[in-house]
Design an enzyme around this catalytic site. Structure first.
Site, PDB file in Angstrom:
ATOM      1  N   CYS A   1      -7.224   1.486  -9.192  1.00  0.00           N
ATOM      2  CA  CYS A   1      -6.852   1.759  -7.827  1.00  0.00           C
ATOM      3  C   CYS A   1      -8.022   2.544  -7.230  1.00  0.00           C
ATOM      4  O   CYS A   1      -8.972   3.363  -7.949  1.00  0.00           O
ATOM      5  CB  CYS A   1      -5.794   2.920  -7.839  1.00  0.00           C
TER       6      CYS A   1
ATOM      7  N   CYS B   1      -3.778  11.348 -11.056  1.00  0.00           N
ATOM      8  CA  CYS B   1      -3.278   9.996 -11.595  1.00  0.00           C
ATOM      9  C   CYS B   1      -4.090   9.270 -12.673  1.00  0.00           C
ATOM     10  O   CYS B   1      -5.379   9.153 -12.200  1.00  0.00           O
ATOM     11  CB  CYS B   1      -3.112   9.320 -10.327  1.00  0.00           C
TER      12      CYS B   1
ATOM     13  N   CYS C   1       2.471   6.310 -14.395  1.00  0.00           N
ATOM     14  CA  CYS C   1       1.589   5.603 -13.801  1.00  0.00           C
ATOM     15  C   CYS C   1       0.168   5.558 -14.527  1.00  0.00           C
ATOM     16  O   CYS C   1      -0.573   6.449 -14.631  1.00  0.00           O
ATOM     17  CB  CYS C   1       1.423   5.996 -12.201  1.00  0.00           C
TER      18      CYS C   1
ATOM     19  N   GLU D   1       0.439  -2.501 -15.764  1.00  0.00           N
ATOM     20  CA  GLU D   1       1.754  -2.182 -16.552  1.00  0.00           C
ATOM     21  C   GLU D   1       2.844  -2.437 -15.417  1.00  0.00           C
ATOM     22  O   GLU D   1       2.877  -2.589 -14.279  1.00  0.00           O
ATOM     23  CB  GLU D   1       1.788  -0.395 -16.441  1.00  0.00           C
TER      24      GLU D   1
ATOM     25  N   CYS E   1      -6.724   9.637  -6.336  1.00  0.00           N
ATOM     26  CA  CYS E   1      -5.838  10.729  -6.634  1.00  0.00           C
ATOM     27  C   CYS E   1      -6.247  11.522  -7.966  1.00  0.00           C
ATOM     28  O   CYS E   1      -6.189  10.520  -9.114  1.00  0.00           O
ATOM     29  CB  CYS E   1      -4.402  10.582  -6.495  1.00  0.00           C
TER      30      CYS E   1
ATOM     31  N   CYS F   1       9.510  -1.601 -12.124  1.00  0.00           N
ATOM     32  CA  CYS F   1       8.514  -0.812 -11.527  1.00  0.00           C
ATOM     33  C   CYS F   1       7.068  -1.554 -11.713  1.00  0.00           C
ATOM     34  O   CYS F   1       6.740  -1.897 -12.953  1.00  0.00           O
ATOM     35  CB  CYS F   1       8.397   0.494 -12.055  1.00  0.00           C
TER      36      CYS F   1
HETATM   37  N1  SAH Z   1      -0.252   4.097  -5.157  1.00  0.00           N
HETATM   38  C1  SAH Z   1       0.992   4.226  -4.886  1.00  0.00           C
HETATM   39  C2  SAH Z   1       1.940   3.766  -6.018  1.00  0.00           C
HETATM   40  C3  SAH Z   1       1.788   4.107  -7.246  1.00  0.00           C
HETATM   41  S1  SAH Z   1       1.813   5.722  -7.674  1.00  0.00           S
HETATM   42  C4  SAH Z   1       1.243   5.877  -4.553  1.00  0.00           C
HETATM   43  O1  SAH Z   1       0.397   6.613  -4.507  1.00  0.00           O
HETATM   44  O2  SAH Z   1       2.403   6.234  -4.010  1.00  0.00           O
HETATM   45  C5  SAH Z   1       3.529   5.982  -7.803  1.00  0.00           C
HETATM   46  C6  SAH Z   1       3.932   7.620  -7.910  1.00  0.00           C
HETATM   47  O3  SAH Z   1       3.569   8.344  -9.012  1.00  0.00           O
HETATM   48  C7  SAH Z   1       3.078   8.328  -6.631  1.00  0.00           C
HETATM   49  O4  SAH Z   1       3.758   9.180  -5.899  1.00  0.00           O
HETATM   50  C8  SAH Z   1       1.945   8.917  -7.322  1.00  0.00           C
HETATM   51  O5  SAH Z   1       1.651  10.154  -6.687  1.00  0.00           O
HETATM   52  C9  SAH Z   1       2.766   9.598  -8.652  1.00  0.00           C
HETATM   53  N2  SAH Z   1       1.969   9.955  -9.789  1.00  0.00           N
HETATM   54  C10 SAH Z   1       0.628   9.367 -10.129  1.00  0.00           C
HETATM   55  N3  SAH Z   1       0.023  10.112 -11.135  1.00  0.00           N
HETATM   56  C11 SAH Z   1       1.331  11.007 -11.292  1.00  0.00           C
HETATM   57  C12 SAH Z   1       1.340  11.998 -12.477  1.00  0.00           C
HETATM   58  N4  SAH Z   1       0.460  12.189 -13.322  1.00  0.00           N
HETATM   59  N5  SAH Z   1       2.689  12.691 -12.409  1.00  0.00           N
HETATM   60  C13 SAH Z   1       3.420  12.551 -11.526  1.00  0.00           C
HETATM   61  N6  SAH Z   1       3.545  11.573 -10.638  1.00  0.00           N
HETATM   62  C14 SAH Z   1       2.301  10.911 -10.522  1.00  0.00           C
HETATM   63 FE1  SF4 Z   2      -3.852   5.049  -6.499  1.00  0.00          FE
HETATM   64 FE2  SF4 Z   2      -2.641   6.735  -8.284  1.00  0.00          FE
HETATM   65 FE3  SF4 Z   2      -3.294   7.533  -5.906  1.00  0.00          FE
HETATM   66 FE4  SF4 Z   2      -1.242   5.886  -6.070  1.00  0.00          FE
HETATM   67  S1  SF4 Z   2      -1.380   8.056  -7.032  1.00  0.00           S
HETATM   68  S2  SF4 Z   2      -2.981   6.018  -4.677  1.00  0.00           S
HETATM   69  S3  SF4 Z   2      -2.129   4.408  -7.831  1.00  0.00           S
HETATM   70  S4  SF4 Z   2      -4.613   6.951  -7.310  1.00  0.00           S
END
Ligand code: SAH
Ligand code: SF4
Length: 344
Positions: A111, A118, A333, A90, A115, A104
């Site tokens: 990944c 996410c 994301c 994306e 997390c 972005c």
């Molecule tokens: N991997 C990197 C960058 C991509 S994610 C990272 O984790 O920082 C970009 C941001 O979106 C991160 O801060 C992540 O924690 C947040 N994010 C992911 N899923 C989300 C969700 N469902 N709601 C809000 N923020 C989210």
């Molecule tokens: Fe990976 Fe999503 Fe965690 Fe960022 S927030 S490190 S994209 S799993």
């Protein structure tokens, strides 16, 4: 067919010579590509016709194929690109009233960090993107803006993937954003889940890039439950690396915090965060959770988010609640890819 965006000036020059053309044309072609945002070879009007024909037969202007595109009411564009091996990534473009145009972009297909809230983490890891695949996501938006007389001003590496898990390719892509698209390091943000050794390494690169850290919790127990990588580099180690980044670069750090109702949005949690960040040059971005299918958490209501901000302010920690842009087009994301796969 070779992707023109994948070639350096000297590589392009060598290709041209091999095809029986003058090598110096490489500079001219690249100027069309990056300074003027040409989207076709026909636009390169000061090149001889036979050279344009050769280019047409030998090169493509980009290797990413638009699999789907959505445009939101607030001007956000969200694209899902298909890569040569059918992987999907994306890239989002956001337009702000002050004229900023921010792309972005993604650094990996999927990944590996897992997390829990996410959408990308829920998919698992497919592969690293090449530096060209990363760079091109921004370059294609830059080109589209140039065609309208506008300019891509900012890039954030906050799409799919963990940038510091693909360090070398990300660094090369940043250098190219800088050199070829003229986007200053201060207008580039890298967001990381907190790979402490890579943060230290990044601090030594001599760049003025904004570093964003996905923090989301103020105790190790809570953070590990949300971001499993915290077991490897717990909060104290992560913040040491952040202080090192501030010392080396003079840049303040951005901390990201997805506000999850009843989970990490309570006054006690704000107090803990305030104590943790007190005195560190930083800014906290509070983003109400974007719900995903495989995580059962809800976004914090606005009044609770405002209370969180007030508490942080008492510790001298500046914080802002961010409105999600493109919420009507799954612009979170990894969420567009999930949505497209569900519709298939
Ligand atoms: N991997 C990197 C960058 C991509 S994610 C990272 O984790 O920082 C970009 C941001 O979106 C991160 O801060 C992540 O924690 C947040 N994010 C992911 N899923 C989300 C969700 N469902 N709601 C809000 N923020 C989210
Ligand atoms: Fe990976 Fe999503 Fe965690 Fe960022 S927030 S490190 S994209 S799993």
């Amino acid at each position: 067919m070779e992707d023109l965006y994948a070639l350096s000036e000297s590589e392009l020059s060598a290709r041209l010579t091999a095809l029986g053309h003058r090598g110096y044309r490489a500079k001219q072609i690249r100027s069309w590509l990056y300074e003027r945002g040409a989207a076709s070879f026909q636009e390169m009007t000061d090149l001889p016709k036979h050279l344009r024909e050769t280019l047409e037969a030998s090169f493509t202007l980009g290797a990413l194929v638009v699999e789907s595109e959505q445009r939101s009411k607030d001007g956000t564009v969200k694209r899902l690109y298909r890569l040569h091996d059918a992987q999907l990534v994306e890239a989002v473009l956001m337009a702000y009233d002050d004229g900023r145009r921010t792309a972005c972009i993604s650094s990996q297909a999927g990944c590996a960090m897992g997390c829990v809230f996410c959408a990308t983490g829920q998919m698992g890891f497919a592969r690293h993107l090449t530096s060209t695949e990363i760079f091109e996501q921004a370059a294609l938006y830059a080109r589209e803006l140039q065609q309208k007389g506008e300019r891509l001003s900012n890039v954030v590496l906050m799409g799919m993937g963990e940038p510091f898990h693909n360090y070398d390719a990300v660094l090369e892509a940043i250098r190219r954003l800088n050199r070829e698209l003229g986007i200053g390091a201060r207008h580039i943000t890298v967001s990381t889940v907190g790979l402490a050794p890579r943060i230290r390494q990044f601090a030594e690169e001599g760049l003025q890039v904004t570093l964003a850290i996905s923090l989301h919790a103020a105790t190790d127990a809570e953070r590990s439950a949300l971001l499993p990588i915290n077991d490897r580099w717990p909060i104290a180690e992560l913040l040491d690396a952040c202080r090192f980044y501030v010392d080396k670069t003079g840049r303040r750090i951005t901390f990201e915090w997805a506000l999850i109702a009843g989970k990490n949005d309570q006054p006690e949690e704000a107090e803990r965060l305030g104590r943790l960040l007190k005195g560190l040059p930083c800014h906290v971005n509070l983003i109400p959770l974007n719900p995903t299918t495989r995580y059962d958490g809800a976004p914090t209501a606005l009044p609770d988010a405002s209370r969180f901000v007030e508490i942080l302010e008492r510790y001298g920690v500046p914080a802002t609640v961010r409105v999600r842009r493109g919420i009507d087009i799954d612009a979170g994301c990894g969420q567009l890819k999930s949505a497209v796969q569900k519709r298939r």
